[in-house]
Design an enzyme around this catalytic site. Structure first.
Site, mmCIF file in Angstrom:
data_model
loop_
_atom_site.group_PDB
_atom_site.id
_atom_site.type_symbol
_atom_site.label_atom_id
_atom_site.label_comp_id
_atom_site.label_asym_id
_atom_site.label_seq_id
_atom_site.Cartn_x
_atom_site.Cartn_y
_atom_site.Cartn_z
ATOM 1 N N ASN A 153 2.728 6.320 -33.933
ATOM 2 C CA ASN A 153 1.428 5.608 -33.663
ATOM 3 C C ASN A 153 0.787 4.858 -34.006
ATOM 4 O OD1 ASN A 153 0.629 8.262 -34.598
ATOM 5 N ND2 ASN A 153 -1.133 9.099 -33.534
ATOM 6 N N GLU A 251 -1.876 18.228 -39.182
ATOM 7 C CA GLU A 251 -2.211 17.281 -38.312
ATOM 8 C C GLU A 251 -2.414 17.183 -37.283
ATOM 9 O OE1 GLU A 251 -5.093 15.187 -36.916
ATOM 10 O OE2 GLU A 251 -3.538 13.826 -37.612
ATOM 11 N N CYS A 285 -4.612 10.013 -32.514
ATOM 12 C CA CYS A 285 -4.898 11.545 -32.224
ATOM 13 C C CYS A 285 -6.582 11.766 -32.297
ATOM 14 C CB CYS A 285 -4.631 12.561 -33.417
ATOM 15 S SG CYS A 285 -4.922 12.050 -35.553
#
Length: 484
Positions: A153, A251, A285
């Site tokens: 992303n 993460e 995210c």
């Protein structure tokens, strides 16, 4: 020849130079399906070879003077600046980024390199007290070889934020980008550091599938694994790393809440909410995945947010001036639409969007939800904004915390009320009078609960903790006396 000319990397991966590979991995434009090129796909055997070479090269790199390592990082930042336009073009075409997002990401990469250029001169330990007649030191040493597994992303910066500090602190790195963004998340990084003067063997680019990722995690020379991606994959990596007694910095996902307090400016709140939910098609995210709006404002806010969603054009960002580009692939597009339709079947209502638009998805607003519907509970990773109301701050805190994730929360409105609410929220980041998407190279970044293992990225303290080991060292002027 341009900086990222495919004559350099076409059909190759980078491990002690650019190597041809018999296996090829297509580089595809998600907006059109066109092939942009091919990269060489590494194998598990290639990973093993790279890990051994990295361990060898790391010792010499760690012994390089701090000024020399800092110079490489500074030069990398300069090269990102010089080649920003070409890098942004790749982010637009390969990752489906709109032009503003691509510029933002490249800017973060520049900042990351300059911020990490200070790490070699950062204090590397402390002097301890001792009951004996000796000096007692706790010193930080490079971990050794670091494995970095990056997502699609924000492919450039989410890999670089581990690669840059790890290199600055004297480690070698194995970088495995997402197969869908192997150029903007891998080739770019390898080319930058190649031209910046990083010695051969210190950074290895290893594109490939899950087997390559597993090999990176399991290579004996790799002592630290840094992974950014989905929670299910992160759990698997964490389990494997734990079995091998390796540190894993994870993460992971998020289902981030934006809380709109009573008395907030609705027009500005809706603007913040739209940005948080629709930037990069919601494939972040930190995307605002849940909108909690006070009951006195919910109708007005929903109408304003829906109006903004309806005005956002979807299309090919390489050829049109659009607000939303494509989703990364057809599978993700169908997953997003499935979550929306399942929620509507359960009673939710569409206030805007809810439709596939070519390779993209219309900016969507959902109302009439309950907190057990999939659009509320799941990380959608698409441009969908579910809205529910609350009546009290206590209720808002309960709803925010009623999630397996804990990455980022935004609170809009009265600062005093927001600060009291922030104290009750379980989240790695809280932004008052901002939406949920925010990142700076010098700020700690990470989440709690299913969003990861805490702040392991950003700022000298987090980076030194992440990519070094502590060694206790004692020194006496003479050999000590012993009773044996």
């Amino acid at each position: 020849m341009t900086f990222l000319d495919s004559a350099v990397w076409g059909g190759k991966f980078c491990s002690d130079g650019w190597r041809h590979s018999p296996a090829r991995q297509p580089v595809t434009e998600p907006a059109t399906g066109d092939r942009l090129g091919t990269v060489g796909a590494a194998t598990a055997e290639d990973v093993d070879r790279a890990a051994a070479r990295a361990a060898e090269a790391q010792r010499a790199w760690a012994a390089t003077s701090p000024q020399r390592r800092a110079a490489v990082l500074r030069r990398a930042g300069e090269l990102f600046t010089e080649h920003a336009a070409e890098i942004e073009d790749w982010l637009v075409r390969e990752a489906g980024s709109v032009r503003s997002k691509a510029g933002f990401e490249t800017g973060l990469a520049i900042g990351e390199c300059f911020e990490c250029a200070a790490l070699p001169a950062h204090p590397q330990g402390e002097v301890l007290t001792s009951e004996d007649a000796r000096w007692s030191l706790a010193r930080r040493r490079p971990a050794g070889v670091v494995g970095v597994i990056a997502p699609f992303n924000f492919p450039l910066v989410l890999g670089l934020r581990s690669v840059a500090p790890a290199l600055a602190l004297g480690n070698a790195v194995l970088l495995k980008p997402d197969p869908r963004t192997a150029v903007s998340g891998g080739v770019v990084v390898a080319r930058i550091f190649e031209e910046a003067g990083l010695p051969a063997g210190v950074l290895h680019l290893l594109p490939g599938d899950g087997a390559v990722g597993r090999a990176v995690v399991e290579a004996p020379e790799v002592r630290v694994v840094s992974f950014t991606g989905s929670t299910p994959v992160g759990r698997a990596i964490g389990e494997r790393a734990g079995r091998l007694l390796k540190r894993a910095h994870l993460e992971l996902g998020g289902n981030n809440a934006l809380v709109v307090l009573p008395g907030a400016d609705v027009a500005r709140a809706a603007s913040a909410g739209a940005f948080g939910s629709y930037l990069h098609q919601g494939q972040i995210c930190m995307t605002t995945g849940r909108h909690l709006v006070h009951e006195s404002l919910v109708d007005e806010y929903t109408a304003a947010l829906a109006a903004k969603a309806d005005a956002l054009r979807v299309g090919d960002p390489a050829r049109e001036d659009v607000a939303l580009g494509p989703l990364i692939d057809r599978g993700q597009l169908e997953r997003v639409h499935g979550i929306v339709t399942d929620s509507v079947a359960a009673g939710a209502k569409i206030a805007a969007g809810g439709e596939i638009d070519g390779a993209g998805y219309r900016a969507t607003v959902l109302t009439g939800l309950t907190t057990d519907m999939p659009a509320w509970r799941e990380e959608i990773f698409g441009p969908v904004a579910p809205v529910v109301s609350f009546s009290t701050a206590e209720e808002a805190a309960r709803i925010v915390n009623d999630s397996e994730y804990g990455l980022s929360v935004g609170i809009l409105g009265d600062v005093g009320t927001a600060m009291r609410l922030a104290d009750r929220i379980d989240s790695g980041k809280v932004h008052i009078n901002e939406q949920t998407v925010s990142d700076e190279p010098n700020a700690p970044f990470g989440g709690v609960k299913a969003s990861g293992t805490g702040s392991r990225f950003g700022g000298p303290a987090a980076n030194v903790e992440a990519f070094t080991e502590t060694q206790w060292l004692t020194v006496r002027p003479d050999i000590a006396d012993y009773p044996f």
